[in-house]
Design an enzyme around this catalytic site. Structure first.
Site, PDB file in Angstrom:
ATOM      1  N   HIS A 349       0.875  -1.013  -0.098  1.00  0.00           N
ATOM      2  CA  HIS A 349       0.055   0.034  -0.066  1.00  0.00           C
ATOM      3  C   HIS A 349       0.788   1.222   0.086  1.00  0.00           C
ATOM      4  O   HIS A 349       0.268   2.434   0.057  1.00  0.00           O
ATOM      5  CB  HIS A 349      -0.793   0.230   1.204  1.00  0.00           C
ATOM      6  N   LYS A 528      -8.429  13.258   4.705  1.00  0.00           N
ATOM      7  CA  LYS A 528      -7.482  12.183   4.643  1.00  0.00           C
ATOM      8  C   LYS A 528      -6.666  12.353   5.678  1.00  0.00           C
ATOM      9  O   LYS A 528      -6.573  13.363   6.501  1.00  0.00           O
ATOM     10  CB  LYS A 528      -6.895  12.127   3.359  1.00  0.00           C
ATOM     11  N   ARG A 529      -5.734  11.360   6.162  1.00  0.00           N
ATOM     12  CA  ARG A 529      -4.766  11.680   7.092  1.00  0.00           C
ATOM     13  C   ARG A 529      -3.747  12.896   6.658  1.00  0.00           C
ATOM     14  O   ARG A 529      -3.791  13.038   5.542  1.00  0.00           O
ATOM     15  CB  ARG A 529      -3.883  10.443   7.268  1.00  0.00           C
ATOM     16  N   LYS A 534       0.367  14.231   0.981  1.00  0.00           N
ATOM     17  CA  LYS A 534      -1.006  14.431   0.472  1.00  0.00           C
ATOM     18  C   LYS A 534      -1.238  16.334   0.527  1.00  0.00           C
ATOM     19  O   LYS A 534      -2.089  16.441   0.099  1.00  0.00           O
ATOM     20  CB  LYS A 534      -1.819  14.088   1.785  1.00  0.00           C
TER      21      LYS A 534
HETATM   22  C1  F58 Z   1      -3.145   3.816   2.269  1.00  0.00           C
HETATM   23  N1  F58 Z   1      -2.239   3.360   3.497  1.00  0.00           N
HETATM   24  C2  F58 Z   1      -2.763   4.350   1.034  1.00  0.00           C
HETATM   25  N2  F58 Z   1      -1.623   3.157   5.363  1.00  0.00           N
HETATM   26  O1  F58 Z   1      -1.858   5.497   1.352  1.00  0.00           O
HETATM   27  C3  F58 Z   1      -3.765   4.812   0.214  1.00  0.00           C
HETATM   28  O2  F58 Z   1      -3.132   5.365  -1.273  1.00  0.00           O
HETATM   29  C4  F58 Z   1      -4.328   3.543  -0.387  1.00  0.00           C
HETATM   30  O3  F58 Z   1      -5.657   4.054  -0.882  1.00  0.00           O
HETATM   31  C5  F58 Z   1      -5.189   2.767   0.760  1.00  0.00           C
HETATM   32  O4  F58 Z   1      -3.989   2.581   1.839  1.00  0.00           O
HETATM   33  C6  F58 Z   1      -5.691   1.672   0.370  1.00  0.00           C
HETATM   34  O5  F58 Z   1      -4.745   0.737  -0.388  1.00  0.00           O
HETATM   35  C7  F58 Z   1      -2.609   3.375   4.586  1.00  0.00           C
HETATM   36  O6  F58 Z   1      -3.715   3.653   4.962  1.00  0.00           O
HETATM   37  C8  F58 Z   1      -1.875   3.153   6.815  1.00  0.00           C
HETATM   38  O7  F58 Z   1      -2.865   3.681   7.271  1.00  0.00           O
HETATM   39  C9  F58 Z   1      -0.689   2.812   7.525  1.00  0.00           C
HETATM   40  C10 F58 Z   1      -0.993   1.503   8.455  1.00  0.00           C
HETATM   41  C11 F58 Z   1      -0.131   1.324   9.541  1.00  0.00           C
HETATM   42  C12 F58 Z   1       0.635   2.420  10.221  1.00  0.00           C
HETATM   43  C13 F58 Z   1       1.121   3.454   9.460  1.00  0.00           C
HETATM   44  C14 F58 Z   1      -0.056   3.913   8.354  1.00  0.00           C
END
Ligand code: F58
Length: 792
Positions: A349, A528-529, A534
């Site tokens: 991801h 979004k975060r 971003k």
């Molecule tokens: C997100 N990653 C991507 N990671 O940033 C986004 O582009 C994508 O659409 C989404 O995944 C689904 O594929 C993401 O959300 C996290 O939340 C991590 C989880 C573990 C800790 C750090 C953040």
């Protein structure tokens, strides 16, 4: 008994006999829990039928291992999918309550950080809608994602407490538990390696049924909770050492206490790795137990089970599955590795180097000594099979979890076309050269049940009136409204639905945020975060420049805008927190400016979560998807907006590329550098200075921040942001600013022709059917899992 009467009877029985409450004493939470139990009852039969059909047919099951399931509220989903919406609304009405108030009483289950966790939740729902046998495995965190509030514009975090109230959806499975070990040593007995952990906790299962659209099929979300092997130390207790006596329990429960513990310290890292192994080990044991109860030959595992690793968080599954097959069940090491590789798959991801997991070999060896040894064996085996100096699983004393997951997977997938290409060209270049068949693309999607049908009832009613409800589980049918975009009456109805959603949001903003906005202004939303890539700071810079431009010409014909931000920053991410502070500080100045505030407002409601997203997205005109090209793996918010008729201002990043292809470039506001241009631009040492020198608007906006216009005259407050942007500016905010400004003025001009705008919005809805997570799941089933849907 008629259906409505039976439902009401069931609800009242639960209130009385499950909750022990008399109707006259029940508060809204009691009613909500009683309603949830009555609804849950209706899930159980399809749930059992699904399990039976899977078992009797000997069907392959999908196991989705994810540290996060950002499921949000569950009651509305369940009511909608079971077709109980009218019955539930009427019943609550008869009881003097409104169903929407009752639904809003449910706390969000925030068992995830952002897109990755929400994707897992959409996938579970789609798997059930499609009727694909599946189990989601994760962690039952006692405290989900922190609650965010603002104090003087700064983010404050406090613990989330979703389990404070009874959680109506789960079944505690006291009969399903596994011991999970940590530490200790490895000895050889009778030619076998035996791991003797020196710490053991119990993984206890809690099951939540997940029912699909029309209630035909239900899968299970099984979350693990950590419990101690001994309740407490009675001898110490009797000596009066009460706190010490409870220590084993406290330590065990710490493992599943919080989502994503701060891992900037060594202790935090240990805890995170323990969480990862804890849920992965329990899930694999459960999978093998189920397989063993139906089949004999473990070599057949890949035929009956497909395990999907959601990012590298469960990547320890590779060595653990090898250990279970080889050490504990006597399969040869070679065969165990091959069997594991044929069963496991990995979804990546992110390409951000700082987000790719690495665990120090020392910590691994200390917590998981046998696994570390097996990682070395796996590395050796891979080196032998594919001689290459460039690929190794351990580097500079760290185990690279992405490489481990890749090597132990049958298929590795990215989450948008661009992201998958970049995976092949960058992080997994060498592994891709060795295994050219392994990487596949599965572009993300979102469930239309939650993100259109429930979140946007006005749009759904309109669609239902024209094309029925077939689109709900066949979203491509939205194409059928495309010919209607030229029907003025339909356009007006579509516009009226959007207008009503915006009016509802305006009321909410007035009531909760104490700000008044004109529902006819453009609602411009970035949710979004908070992360540098971003680029929320690009958005707020544009707001500052616009504010200055309005001041220059207050009588010009400006297009009124309301910029809405939502999102949390990781507690330890200092720069992201500065961005939050800047947005709130800018909002304070702009919103009280008598000259400009009728044209431009900035609002940042705190504690963005799934439920707030459900409220904001249907009321949005403009969706901000402005990441530095090459950095956003996919995005899924971008899909929710397009479906709900918001136009996108965005870069060619993640799934924006596919969204633009779908909706047509003329219905999408593109700006910014491509991923390739980003790489080239970074080679120019003073790229930011050059960009600032070439754009007086940008220079002036930065000057305003620097001179203290948003910090009561203090020049230091936002120095870290201004210094970064005018210096390294790694995410190229300045270099993309000029084109972003240009795109935003195009947006302004387009919005002034409401009818033409609505046409574009409708085309976004009509052409976004491909973005359903049902399509994504069908892709995984065909390309990765080789699993079929089963019909009850
Ligand atoms: C997100 N990653 C991507 N990671 O940033 C986004 O582009 C994508 O659409 C989404 O995944 C689904 O594929 C993401 O959300 C996290 O939340 C991590 C989880 C573990 C800790 C750090 C953040």
């Amino acid at each position: 008994m008629p259906a409505a009467a039976a439902f009401r009877d069931s609800l009242l029985r639960h209130l009385t006999y499950s909750l022990g409450k008399a109707p006259e004493n029940a508060d809204i939470t009691d009613w909500r829990i009683a309603l949830s139990l009555a609804v849950r009852d209706r899930m159980v039969d399809p749930w059992f039928a699904s399990a039976r059909a899977t078992q009797e047919g000997g069907h392959k099951r999908v196991y989705y291992l994810s540290m996060e399931f950002l499921i949000g509220r569950l009651l509305e989903d369940a009511v909608v999918n079971l077709g109980l919406l009218d019955v539930a609304a009427d019943t609550m009405h008869e009881l003097g309550l409104s169903l929407s108030d009752v639904l809003a009483d449910e706390p969000d289950a925030a068992l995830g950080n952002g897109g990755l966790g929400r994707l897992a939740a959409c996938f579970l729902e789609s798997l059930s809608t499609i009727g694909c046998p599946a189990v989601g495995y994760g962690i039952r965190y006692e405290h989900g994602l922190f609650k965010q509030s603002f104090r003087d514009g700064r983010q404050i975090e406090s613990p989330e407490d979703w389990l404070q109230q009874d959680h109506a959806w789960e079944f505690e499975r006291s009969g399903v538990s596994f011991d999970v070990g940590f530490g200790g040593d490895v000895v050889e007995r009778g030619g076998h390696c035996v791991w003797r952990p020196d710490e053991t906790v119990i993984a206890a299962a809690y099951d939540t049924p997940v029912v699909g659209w029309r209630g035909n099929w239900a899968n299970t979300l099984r979350l693990w909770s950590a419990k101690p092997t001994t309740i407490f130390d009675l001898a110490r207790f009797n000596r009066g050492e009460y706190a010490a006596a409870a220590e084993p329990e406290t330590l065990a429960r710490t493992i599943t206490r919080v989502l994503y513990p701060d891992d900037s310290t060594d202790e935090g890292k240990r805890l995170r790795l323990k969480q990862e192994f804890f849920f992965t080990a329990a899930s694999l044991r459960d999978i093998l137990r189920r397989f063993g109860s139906e089949f004999d030959d473990l070599k057949q595992l890949p035929k009956k089970a497909a395990i999907q690793l959601n990012d590298t968080h469960p990547a320890i599954a590779g060595p653990e599955l090898v250990r279970l097959l080889h050490d504990e069940r006597g399969m040869s090491l070679d065969c165990a590795i091959k069997t594991a590789q044929a069963t496991l798959n990995y979804t990546n991801h992110t390409l951000l180097p700082e987000a790719l997991e690495r665990w120090s070999e020392g910590l691994m060896r200390e917590l998981l000594p046998r696994h570390m040894a097996l990682i070395e064996r796996i590395d050796d085996a891979h080196h032998q099979a594919y001689p290459s100096r460039t690929v190794s699983l351990v580097e500079n004393g760290d185990v690279k979890m992405g490489e481990l997951a890749f090597v132990m997977a049958n298929r590795v997938n990215g989450v948008s076309a661009l992201h998958t290409d970049l995976m092949k060209q960058t992080v997994f270049k060498d592994l891709h050269a060795l295994h050219p068949e392994r990487i596949v693309n599965e572009t993300n999607g979102v469930t239309p049940r939650r993100w259109v049908l429930s979140a946007n009832p006005r749009l759904s009613t309109l669609l239902a009136g024209r094309i029925g409800l077939g689109w709900v589980d066949d979203l491509q049918q939205l194409e059928r409204i495309e010919p209607m975009v030229d029907d003025k009456a339909f356009r007006d109805q579509y516009a009226a639905a959007k207008r009503a959603n915006k009016a509802g949001l305006s009321d909410w903003l007035r009531d909760t945020q104490d700000v008044s906005v004109d529902p006819d202004a453009m609602f411009d939303v970035q949710i979004k975060r908070i992360h540098e890539y971003k680029r929320q700071h690009l958005n707020i810079l544009e707001a500052i420049a616009l504010w200055q431009a309005i001041h220059d010409q207050p009588n010009a014909d400006w297009t009124p805008r309301v910029k809405i931000f939502g999102g949390k920053a990781a507690p330890g991410y200092v720069f992201a927190k500065e961005i939050i502070y800047l947005i709130n500080s800018v909002a304070k100045v702009l919103n009280s400016d008598p000259v400009t505030s009728k044209f431009l407002k900035v609002i940042y409601p705190p504690n963005y979560n799934v439920s707030l997203a459900e409220q904001l997205i249907p009321a949005t005109d403009l969706s901000e998807q402005i990441s530095t090209a090459g950095k956003e793996a996919s995005g899924t918010g971008n899909m929710k907006f397009a479906l709900n008729g918001a136009l996108t201002v965005g870069t060619l990043d993640g799934a924006n590329v596919e969204i633009r292809d779908l909706v047509g470039p003329e219905n999408f506001f593109l700006f910014g550098m491509t991923a390739q241009e980003v790489v080239e631009r970074r080679m120019i040492e003073d790229h930011a200075a050059q960009a600032i020198g070439a754009d007086t608007r940008l220079a002036r906006a930065l000057d305003a921040i620097r001179s203290g216009a948003f910090s009561g005259g203090d020049r230091d407050t936002f120095a870290s942001i201004v210094d970064n942007l005018s210096g390294p500016d790694y995410f190229l905010v300045c270099s993309d600013f000029t084109d972003y400004w240009r795109a935003q003025r195009d947006v302004d001009a387009a919005f002034r022709d409401r009818d033409a705008w609505m046409r574009m919005a409708m085309l976004n809805t009509a052409r976004s059917g491909w973005l359903s997570s049902d399509r994504t799941i069908r892709g995984y089933m065909a390309d990765i899992w080789k699993a079929d849907a089963v019909h009850t």
